[in-house]
Design an enzyme around this catalytic site. Sequence first.
Site, PDB file in Angstrom:
ATOM      1  N   ILE A 230       1.454  42.477  48.944  1.00  0.00           N
ATOM      2  CA  ILE A 230       0.708  42.316  47.703  1.00  0.00           C
ATOM      3  C   ILE A 230       0.093  40.925  47.731  1.00  0.00           C
ATOM      4  O   ILE A 230       0.793  39.936  47.926  1.00  0.00           O
ATOM      5  CB  ILE A 230       1.587  42.569  46.463  1.00  0.00           C
ATOM      6  N   ALA A 231      -1.230  40.866  47.625  1.00  0.00           N
ATOM      7  CA  ALA A 231      -1.928  39.597  47.831  1.00  0.00           C
ATOM      8  C   ALA A 231      -2.673  39.191  46.564  1.00  0.00           C
ATOM      9  O   ALA A 231      -3.770  39.686  46.288  1.00  0.00           O
ATOM     10  CB  ALA A 231      -2.886  39.720  49.017  1.00  0.00           C
TER      11      ALA A 231
ATOM     12  N   GLU B 249       8.512  28.433  34.690  1.00  0.00           N
ATOM     13  CA  GLU B 249       7.721  28.028  33.519  1.00  0.00           C
ATOM     14  C   GLU B 249       6.905  29.206  32.983  1.00  0.00           C
ATOM     15  O   GLU B 249       6.790  29.389  31.765  1.00  0.00           O
ATOM     16  CB  GLU B 249       6.801  26.848  33.883  1.00  0.00           C
TER      17      GLU B 249
ATOM     18  N   PRO C  65       7.615  43.865  35.673  1.00  0.00           N
ATOM     19  CA  PRO C  65       9.062  43.924  35.409  1.00  0.00           C
ATOM     20  C   PRO C  65       9.869  44.357  36.634  1.00  0.00           C
ATOM     21  O   PRO C  65      10.965  43.847  36.875  1.00  0.00           O
ATOM     22  CB  PRO C  65       9.168  44.939  34.262  1.00  0.00           C
TER      23      PRO C  65
ATOM     24  N   GLU D  50       9.105  43.805  39.844  1.00  0.00           N
ATOM     25  CA  GLU D  50       9.161  42.681  40.783  1.00  0.00           C
ATOM     26  C   GLU D  50      10.136  41.623  40.270  1.00  0.00           C
ATOM     27  O   GLU D  50      10.936  41.068  41.031  1.00  0.00           O
ATOM     28  CB  GLU D  50       7.751  42.093  40.943  1.00  0.00           C
TER      29      GLU D  50
HETATM   30  C1  LIG Z   1       8.254  32.287  49.617  1.00  0.00           C
HETATM   31  C2  LIG Z   1       7.135  32.719  48.745  1.00  0.00           C
HETATM   32  C3  LIG Z   1       6.646  34.028  48.841  1.00  0.00           C
HETATM   33  C4  LIG Z   1       5.565  34.431  48.056  1.00  0.00           C
HETATM   34  N1  LIG Z   1       5.058  35.699  48.221  1.00  0.00           N
HETATM   35  C5  LIG Z   1       3.918  36.036  47.569  1.00  0.00           C
HETATM   36  C6  LIG Z   1       3.285  37.297  47.814  1.00  0.00           C
HETATM   37  O1  LIG Z   1       3.780  38.127  48.570  1.00  0.00           O
HETATM   38  N2  LIG Z   1       2.100  37.559  47.194  1.00  0.00           N
HETATM   39  C7  LIG Z   1       1.509  36.663  46.341  1.00  0.00           C
HETATM   40  O2  LIG Z   1       0.448  36.969  45.802  1.00  0.00           O
HETATM   41  N3  LIG Z   1       2.091  35.460  46.079  1.00  0.00           N
HETATM   42  C8  LIG Z   1       3.273  35.127  46.687  1.00  0.00           C
HETATM   43  N4  LIG Z   1       3.858  33.909  46.430  1.00  0.00           N
HETATM   44  C9  LIG Z   1       3.194  32.977  45.541  1.00  0.00           C
HETATM   45  C10 LIG Z   1       3.874  32.747  44.210  1.00  0.00           C
HETATM   46  O3  LIG Z   1       3.745  33.881  43.394  1.00  0.00           O
HETATM   47  C11 LIG Z   1       3.225  31.483  43.599  1.00  0.00           C
HETATM   48  O4  LIG Z   1       3.647  30.398  44.387  1.00  0.00           O
HETATM   49  C12 LIG Z   1       3.591  31.271  42.160  1.00  0.00           C
HETATM   50  O5  LIG Z   1       3.023  32.277  41.341  1.00  0.00           O
HETATM   51  C13 LIG Z   1       3.118  29.901  41.654  1.00  0.00           C
HETATM   52  O6  LIG Z   1       1.776  29.665  41.949  1.00  0.00           O
HETATM   53  P1  LIG Z   1       1.346  28.289  42.678  1.00  0.00           P
HETATM   54  O7  LIG Z   1       2.206  28.152  43.888  1.00  0.00           O
HETATM   55  O8  LIG Z   1      -0.110  28.297  42.870  1.00  0.00           O
HETATM   56  O9  LIG Z   1       1.768  27.141  41.681  1.00  0.00           O
HETATM   57  P2  LIG Z   1       0.885  26.577  40.440  1.00  0.00           P
HETATM   58  O10 LIG Z   1       0.356  27.694  39.650  1.00  0.00           O
HETATM   59  O11 LIG Z   1      -0.064  25.564  40.966  1.00  0.00           O
HETATM   60  O12 LIG Z   1       2.014  25.835  39.594  1.00  0.00           O
HETATM   61  C14 LIG Z   1       2.459  24.496  39.858  1.00  0.00           C
HETATM   62  C15 LIG Z   1       3.439  24.101  38.768  1.00  0.00           C
HETATM   63  O13 LIG Z   1       2.769  24.118  37.498  1.00  0.00           O
HETATM   64  C16 LIG Z   1       3.498  24.944  36.609  1.00  0.00           C
HETATM   65  N5  LIG Z   1       2.602  25.658  35.686  1.00  0.00           N
HETATM   66  C17 LIG Z   1       1.497  26.369  35.975  1.00  0.00           C
HETATM   67  N6  LIG Z   1       0.989  26.924  34.869  1.00  0.00           N
HETATM   68  C18 LIG Z   1       1.796  26.562  33.841  1.00  0.00           C
HETATM   69  C19 LIG Z   1       1.811  26.790  32.434  1.00  0.00           C
HETATM   70  N7  LIG Z   1       0.881  27.558  31.837  1.00  0.00           N
HETATM   71  N8  LIG Z   1       2.793  26.211  31.697  1.00  0.00           N
HETATM   72  C20 LIG Z   1       3.734  25.447  32.270  1.00  0.00           C
HETATM   73  N9  LIG Z   1       3.781  25.193  33.588  1.00  0.00           N
HETATM   74  C21 LIG Z   1       2.838  25.742  34.375  1.00  0.00           C
HETATM   75  C22 LIG Z   1       4.217  25.949  37.482  1.00  0.00           C
HETATM   76  O14 LIG Z   1       5.312  26.541  36.811  1.00  0.00           O
HETATM   77  C23 LIG Z   1       4.628  25.055  38.640  1.00  0.00           C
HETATM   78  O15 LIG Z   1       5.802  24.367  38.304  1.00  0.00           O
HETATM   79  C24 LIG Z   1       4.976  33.510  47.157  1.00  0.00           C
HETATM   80  C25 LIG Z   1       5.502  32.220  47.030  1.00  0.00           C
HETATM   81  C26 LIG Z   1       6.566  31.824  47.806  1.00  0.00           C
HETATM   82  C27 LIG Z   1       7.082  30.416  47.672  1.00  0.00           C
END
Ligand SMILES: Cc1cc2nc3c(=O)[nH]c(=O)nc-3n(C[C@H](O)[C@H](O)[C@H](O)COP(=O)(O)OP(=O)(O)OC[C@H]3O[C@@H](n4cnc5c(N)ncnc54)[C@H](O)[C@@H]3O)c2cc1C
Length: 383
Positions: A126-127, A373, A246, A248
């Site tokens: 899922i991307a 968060e 839910p 996931e």
């Molecule tokens: C090991 C691993 C596997 C993953 N697998 C997948 C996958 O298969 N497919 C996929 O699509 N993604 C995947 N992800 C991505 C994951 O879903 C994202 O890392 C996550 O949603 C956070 O996005 P970001 O890393 O861009 O952080 P950001 O969105 O940049 O967030 C950075 C910080 O800001 C905080 N923040 C952001 N918005 C708010 C807000 N409104 N209020 C308060 N705080 C906030 C966040 O909580 C975090 O602490 C994976 C991540 C990891 C680490």
Amino acid sequence: MTSPAYRSAWMNDELQQFRDAVRRFVREDFAPRQERWREQHRPDPDAWPKAGAMGMLLTDVAAAYGGGGGTFAHEAVVLEELARAGVRFGTQVQSIVAHYVDGYGTEAQKQGWLPRMARGELVGAIAMTEPAAGSDLQGIKTTARRDGDQYVINGSKTFITNGVYAGLVCLLVKTNPRAAGPNGISLVMVETKDLPGYRVGRSLDKIGIQAQDTCELFFDDVRVPAANLLGGVEGRAFPQMMEQLPRERLAIGVMALATAEQAVEDTIRYVKERTAFGKPLLELQNTRFKLAECRTEAHVGRVFADDCIARFVAGTLDPVTAAMAKYWLAARECRIVDECLQLHGGYGYMTEYPIALMWTDSRWHRMGGGTDEIMKEVIGWSL
Ligand SMILES: Cc1cc2nc3c(=O)[nH]c(=O)nc-3n(C[C@H](O)[C@H](O)[C@H](O)COP(=O)(O)OP(=O)(O)OC[C@H]3O[C@@H](n4cnc5c(N)ncnc54)[C@H](O)[C@@H]3O)c2cc1C
């Protein structure tokens, strides 16, 4: 480990037999290969068909589509057994993709993809996340432009679990860059085999779950049939995600709890064997108090998770409670594993001890599937 007299209300004899078979397979086949998987940053290629043959994939998809015909309780069993054996393998993502297909795909798509996914011949990813958009998915830049009976896709995704082997990608795209908010965002299914313009990037170097592949995906004028638009109507991705998240989030909570329970179990064994000042560590009051706290928290988590699993099976788990489960169980996991590592002393820092890998592996549960968060935002919006 939880209170000795406790048994999950959703467990029954059939599920216990399934658990025994999964446990045997995971411990005998997958667990001994974890070091190699970690080194190569991905499972062995035969792992997916083997998991399929074992009946571990799509356990709660209808038998008519090749699935196990069970419920989310079967999924929970698989997730728990993998977590408890320290095996990192993206079955939860395979399930998530399957349920997007099952929920919104056409009959032909279900017949074409789900049986192959259940057999492990077709791996799902899922991307959604992009380099500049994770929590705020409305900010994605990947586009799918309609051109006759095809979509032309351009963009990139990152942090994608199962990305290396993915033959079917459930891709979040902008189908209408001019539409406001989520209205122009859709999910498009991409079959990647021999697909011009599709490229898998490097395996990302993570601090934990090295054995599970996580990578970047690139789309350069990739063409897919317009029929691959999930649900057949543009702009439906956010309602579809709200329905599917839910699952996931609960799955991550289940894995987190199982790891915490295993950490407590391993640590109790360790502090009975390890001595300091002439007696086992367990005879130090601090050790007992710390483990009493950990075991209590794991037990509270178990009762909460069991309630969520039972409600999911009954179709009544709401998104807010699922967010609570993910947030709370992942946070407890990290705290419990950290306390348990401390009780191992320096050995807890050595990767030959499972607790060290649990410590690095567990951290992603507070980010993947939505951060702590964002879970608090989901809960907060409901107040
Ligand atoms: C090991 C691993 C596997 C993953 N697998 C997948 C996958 O298969 N497919 C996929 O699509 N993604 C995947 N992800 C991505 C994951 O879903 C994202 O890392 C996550 O949603 C956070 O996005 P970001 O890393 O861009 O952080 P950001 O969105 O940049 O967030 C950075 C910080 O800001 C905080 N923040 C952001 N918005 C708010 C807000 N409104 N209020 C308060 N705080 C906030 C966040 O909580 C975090 O602490 C994976 C991540 C990891 C680490």
